[in-house]
Design a protein around this motif. Sequence first.
Motif, PDB file in Angstrom:
ATOM      1  N   SER A  31       0.826  -1.209   0.000  1.00 29.05           N
ATOM      2  CA  SER A  31       0.000   0.000   0.000  1.00 29.05           C
ATOM      3  C   SER A  31       0.861   1.261   0.000  1.00 29.05           C
ATOM      4  CB  SER A  31      -0.919   0.007   1.227  1.00 29.05           C
ATOM      5  OG  SER A  31      -0.157  -0.035   2.422  1.00 29.05           O
ATOM      6  N   LEU A  32       2.168   1.097   0.282  1.00 25.54           N
ATOM      7  CA  LEU A  32       3.132   2.201   0.200  1.00 25.54           C
ATOM      8  C   LEU A  32       4.430   1.658  -0.359  1.00 25.54           C
ATOM      9  CD1 LEU A  32       4.129   5.117   0.848  1.00 25.54           C
ATOM     10  CD2 LEU A  32       4.785   4.262   3.122  1.00 25.54           C
ATOM     11  N   ILE A  33       4.966   2.334  -1.377  1.00 27.43           N
ATOM     12  CA  ILE A  33       6.252   1.965  -1.959  1.00 27.43           C
ATOM     13  C   ILE A  33       7.193   3.152  -1.811  1.00 27.43           C
ATOM     14  CG2 ILE A  33       7.488   1.290  -4.054  1.00 27.43           C
ATOM     15  CD1 ILE A  33       4.936  -0.045  -5.042  1.00 27.43           C
ATOM     16  N   VAL A  34       8.348   2.891  -1.195  1.00 31.63           N
ATOM     17  CA  VAL A  34       9.346   3.928  -0.964  1.00 31.63           C
ATOM     18  C   VAL A  34      10.575   3.597  -1.807  1.00 31.63           C
ATOM     19  CG1 VAL A  34      10.680   5.177   0.769  1.00 31.63           C
ATOM     20  CG2 VAL A  34       8.497   4.124   1.402  1.00 31.63           C
ATOM     21  N   ALA A  35      11.029   4.551  -2.603  1.00 31.66           N
ATOM     22  CA  ALA A  35      12.169   4.287  -3.485  1.00 31.66           C
ATOM     23  C   ALA A  35      12.668   5.594  -4.064  1.00 31.66           C
ATOM     24  CB  ALA A  35      11.760   3.336  -4.607  1.00 31.66           C
ATOM     25  N   GLY A  36      13.811   5.504  -4.742  1.00 27.24           N
ATOM     26  CA  GLY A  36      14.311   6.642  -5.494  1.00 27.24           C
ATOM     27  C   GLY A  36      13.544   6.781  -6.799  1.00 27.24           C
ATOM     28  N   ALA A  37      13.724   7.916  -7.450  1.00 28.81           N
ATOM     29  CA  ALA A  37      12.992   8.178  -8.688  1.00 28.81           C
ATOM     30  C   ALA A  37      13.271   7.116  -9.738  1.00 28.81           C
ATOM     31  CB  ALA A  37      13.370   9.564  -9.217  1.00 28.81           C
ATOM     32  N   ILE A  43       9.273   0.263 -11.767  1.00 32.82           N
ATOM     33  CA  ILE A  43       8.161  -0.627 -11.408  1.00 32.82           C
ATOM     34  C   ILE A  43       6.878  -0.298 -12.166  1.00 32.82           C
ATOM     35  CG2 ILE A  43       9.097  -1.070  -9.109  1.00 32.82           C
ATOM     36  CD1 ILE A  43       6.959   0.825  -8.001  1.00 32.82           C
ATOM     37  N   GLY A  44       6.855   0.825 -12.871  1.00 34.35           N
ATOM     38  CA  GLY A  44       5.664   1.147 -13.662  1.00 34.35           C
ATOM     39  C   GLY A  44       4.472   1.526 -12.797  1.00 34.35           C
ATOM     40  N   ASP A  45       3.277   1.373 -13.368  1.00 37.54           N
ATOM     41  CA  ASP A  45       2.049   1.770 -12.670  1.00 37.54           C
ATOM     42  C   ASP A  45       1.701   0.783 -11.557  1.00 37.54           C
ATOM     43  OD1 ASP A  45       1.757   3.924 -14.374  1.00 37.54           O
ATOM     44  OD2 ASP A  45       0.580   2.771 -15.829  1.00 37.54           O
ATOM     45  N   SER A  46       1.139   1.321 -10.481  1.00 34.79           N
ATOM     46  CA  SER A  46       0.621   0.492  -9.397  1.00 34.79           C
ATOM     47  C   SER A  46      -0.375   1.329  -8.605  1.00 34.79           C
ATOM     48  CB  SER A  46       1.745  -0.002  -8.480  1.00 34.79           C
ATOM     49  OG  SER A  46       2.262   1.064  -7.720  1.00 34.79           O
ATOM     50  N   LYS A  47      -1.194   0.661  -7.787  1.00 32.12           N
ATOM     51  CA  LYS A  47      -2.191   1.363  -6.993  1.00 32.12           C
ATOM     52  C   LYS A  47      -1.610   1.893  -5.683  1.00 32.12           C
ATOM     53  CE  LYS A  47      -6.016  -1.434  -8.810  1.00 32.12           C
ATOM     54  NZ  LYS A  47      -7.129  -2.364  -8.455  1.00 32.12           N
ATOM     55  N   ALA A  48      -0.415   1.493  -5.355  1.00 32.14           N
ATOM     56  CA  ALA A  48       0.185   1.879  -4.077  1.00 32.14           C
ATOM     57  C   ALA A  48       0.520   3.361  -4.030  1.00 32.14           C
ATOM     58  CB  ALA A  48       1.445   1.059  -3.816  1.00 32.14           C
ATOM     59  N   GLU A  49       0.460   3.905  -2.815  1.00 27.18           N
ATOM     60  CA  GLU A  49       0.971   5.254  -2.587  1.00 27.18           C
ATOM     61  C   GLU A  49       2.483   5.214  -2.756  1.00 27.18           C
ATOM     62  OE1 GLU A  49       1.228   8.513   1.075  1.00 27.18           O
ATOM     63  OE2 GLU A  49       0.214   6.581   1.365  1.00 27.18           O
ATOM     64  N   ARG A  50       3.063   6.285  -3.298  1.00 30.01           N
ATOM     65  CA  ARG A  50       4.499   6.309  -3.558  1.00 30.01           C
ATOM     66  C   ARG A  50       5.178   7.428  -2.771  1.00 30.01           C
ATOM     67  NH1 ARG A  50       5.847   4.572  -9.664  1.00 30.01           N
ATOM     68  NH2 ARG A  50       4.292   2.934  -9.897  1.00 30.01           N
ATOM     69  N   LEU A  51       6.355   7.098  -2.277  1.00 33.90           N
ATOM     70  CA  LEU A  51       7.155   8.090  -1.566  1.00 33.90           C
ATOM     71  C   LEU A  51       8.570   8.051  -2.131  1.00 33.90           C
ATOM     72  CD1 LEU A  51       7.749  10.127   0.712  1.00 33.90           C
ATOM     73  CD2 LEU A  51       8.132   8.185   2.247  1.00 33.90           C
ATOM     74  N   GLN A  52       8.981   9.134  -2.744  1.00 36.25           N
ATOM     75  CA  GLN A  52      10.352   9.212  -3.272  1.00 36.25           C
ATOM     76  C   GLN A  52      11.288   9.640  -2.152  1.00 36.25           C
ATOM     77  OE1 GLN A  52      10.830  11.221  -7.071  1.00 36.25           O
ATOM     78  NE2 GLN A  52      12.833  11.991  -6.457  1.00 36.25           N
ATOM     79  N   TRP A  53      12.456   8.993  -2.092  1.00 36.03           N
ATOM     80  CA  TRP A  53      13.410   9.307  -1.035  1.00 36.03           C
ATOM     81  C   TRP A  53      13.710  10.802  -1.024  1.00 36.03           C
ATOM     82  CZ3 TRP A  53      13.985   5.963   2.565  1.00 36.03           C
ATOM     83  CH2 TRP A  53      14.092   4.603   2.314  1.00 36.03           C
ATOM     84  N   PRO A  54      13.584  11.446   0.141  1.00 37.18           N
ATOM     85  CA  PRO A  54      14.009  12.848   0.256  1.00 37.18           C
ATOM     86  C   PRO A  54      15.524  12.901   0.469  1.00 37.18           C
ATOM     87  CG  PRO A  54      13.151  12.096   2.346  1.00 37.18           C
ATOM     88  CD  PRO A  54      13.016  10.929   1.386  1.00 37.18           C
ATOM     89  N   PRO A  56      18.059  14.552   3.330  1.00 41.09           N
ATOM     90  CA  PRO A  56      18.616  13.202   3.470  1.00 41.09           C
ATOM     91  C   PRO A  56      17.506  12.147   3.560  1.00 41.09           C
ATOM     92  CG  PRO A  56      18.687  14.322   5.572  1.00 41.09           C
ATOM     93  CD  PRO A  56      18.193  15.343   4.574  1.00 41.09           C
ATOM     94  N   ILE A  57      17.863  10.914   3.212  1.00 43.14           N
ATOM     95  CA  ILE A  57      16.852   9.864   3.152  1.00 43.14           C
ATOM     96  C   ILE A  57      16.286   9.535   4.537  1.00 43.14           C
ATOM     97  CG2 ILE A  57      17.815   8.856   1.052  1.00 43.14           C
ATOM     98  CD1 ILE A  57      19.007   6.648   2.734  1.00 43.14           C
ATOM     99  N   ALA A  58      17.030   9.853   5.591  1.00 44.61           N
ATOM    100  CA  ALA A  58      16.536   9.595   6.951  1.00 44.61           C
ATOM    101  C   ALA A  58      15.241  10.351   7.235  1.00 44.61           C
ATOM    102  CB  ALA A  58      17.599   9.961   7.985  1.00 44.61           C
ATOM    103  N   ASP A  59      14.989  11.421   6.482  1.00 45.50           N
ATOM    104  CA  ASP A  59      13.763  12.186   6.691  1.00 45.50           C
ATOM    105  C   ASP A  59      12.510  11.388   6.329  1.00 45.50           C
ATOM    106  OD1 ASP A  59      15.294  14.282   7.534  1.00 45.50           O
ATOM    107  OD2 ASP A  59      15.082  15.476   5.709  1.00 45.50           O
ATOM    108  N   ALA A  60      12.673  10.295   5.578  1.00 46.05           N
ATOM    109  CA  ALA A  60      11.522   9.467   5.202  1.00 46.05           C
ATOM    110  C   ALA A  60      11.139   8.482   6.301  1.00 46.05           C
ATOM    111  CB  ALA A  60      11.823   8.704   3.916  1.00 46.05           C
ATOM    112  N   LEU A  61      12.020   8.284   7.280  1.00 46.01           N
ATOM    113  CA  LEU A  61      11.772   7.244   8.280  1.00 46.01           C
ATOM    114  C   LEU A  61      10.506   7.476   9.114  1.00 46.01           C
ATOM    115  CD1 LEU A  61      15.460   6.605   9.338  1.00 46.01           C
ATOM    116  CD2 LEU A  61      13.956   5.044   8.092  1.00 46.01           C
TER     117      LEU A  61
END
Length: 401
Positions: A31-37, A43-54, A56-61
């Motif tokens: 339901s959530l995918i976290v990754a770089g651009a 991965i193409g299209d998906s129904k999951a919410e997406r979060l691109q790494w900010p 610094p990446i620690a801000d996504a934790l």
Amino acid sequence: MMEKWLSIIGIGEDGVAALSPAARAVVAQASLIVAGARHLALIGDSKAERLQWPSPIADALPRIVAHRGNPTVVLASGDPFFYGVGDLISRHVAHDELFCIPSPSAFSLAAARLGWSQQDCALISLHGRAFERIAPYLHPRARIIALSWDETTPARIAEYLASNGMGASRLVVLEHLGGPNERIREARADAFDFSGVAALNTVAIDVVAEAGARVIPLAPGLPDDWFENDGQLTKREIRAITLSSLAPRKGETLWDIGAGSGSVSIEWMLSHPANRAIAIERDPKRAARIARNALALGVPDLEIVTGAAPQALCGLRQPDAIFIGGGADAAGIEAAWNALPSQGRIVVNAVTLETQTLLVRAHEEKDGELTHLQISRARPVGRFHALDPGMAVLQWRAVKP
């Protein structure tokens, strides 16, 4: 026990198609995918919410942790627990809540392309780390595989090798490993002229050291003239004995009090990549000189504190060992002893009679060992040579009960 809700999936340049059926199923159910651009595009299209790494990446934790209990996927390059994001995430999410499916790492792919055995290679990362960390690995006949910071790293490595007497080394640049745009090129370091290097690249080095190349040895006791100094330097032979007395072990921290040129703390860190040191020096000019020496000798992570003991010792990370080499006094010795944990080691070198008296007293109160050290070097005397003794050093070493 909470179910494993967070999956860390290693993905290569060949994208989702190369993932195992199990990994693809995990990605599809997230339901959530976290990754770089780049990985989100793979991965193409998906129904999951997406979060691109900010950055610094620690801000996504906090966002990831807030999703606890819901199927979450983190996509990472290759093996997430080999210079990857896995370690960072595991510090914030319990092990029994994690599930990881790795893919071949860039190290594995590079070794496979070159026919090199990984266990015989130095595997290092220059991505997000100081470039100078490569220096201690540059030994004749060494094979190194390094993750680059960006497209400029290969040329920087080539220039560094050539300027340090290793221009004949073979340099292989491997770009976009495992994907349709994979490219492999090689050249001598002193003839390196590649253009259009991709930002995503790995560098393999087959080191050839010419006569006179500066190779950082494995044993302690670097030449004195390798350290920029103003005379405040623990000399080579005494330094080698001092490192032996300090007995560095993997992952330990040293306090180097009155660090001077930083030679002892630098060689402590050179003894193992996991070792840490804090150099405490009251003179700002010397503190700046320590930083330059640390960079030049491949330990850019040396921590430097400008200040005098015992005041400067407050709030520092607890040491496993302490060295006092310059300006020891009773208050400084006592503060250092009190800072040590049980089984921590202390080594103090003294040249003056006044400081040697303090060491005799410390030995009486705390036990340990007293050792008299003196080095003599040959010098010309007319047509002959004579031994010229240096100043004697009294060394006290003790282990705290």
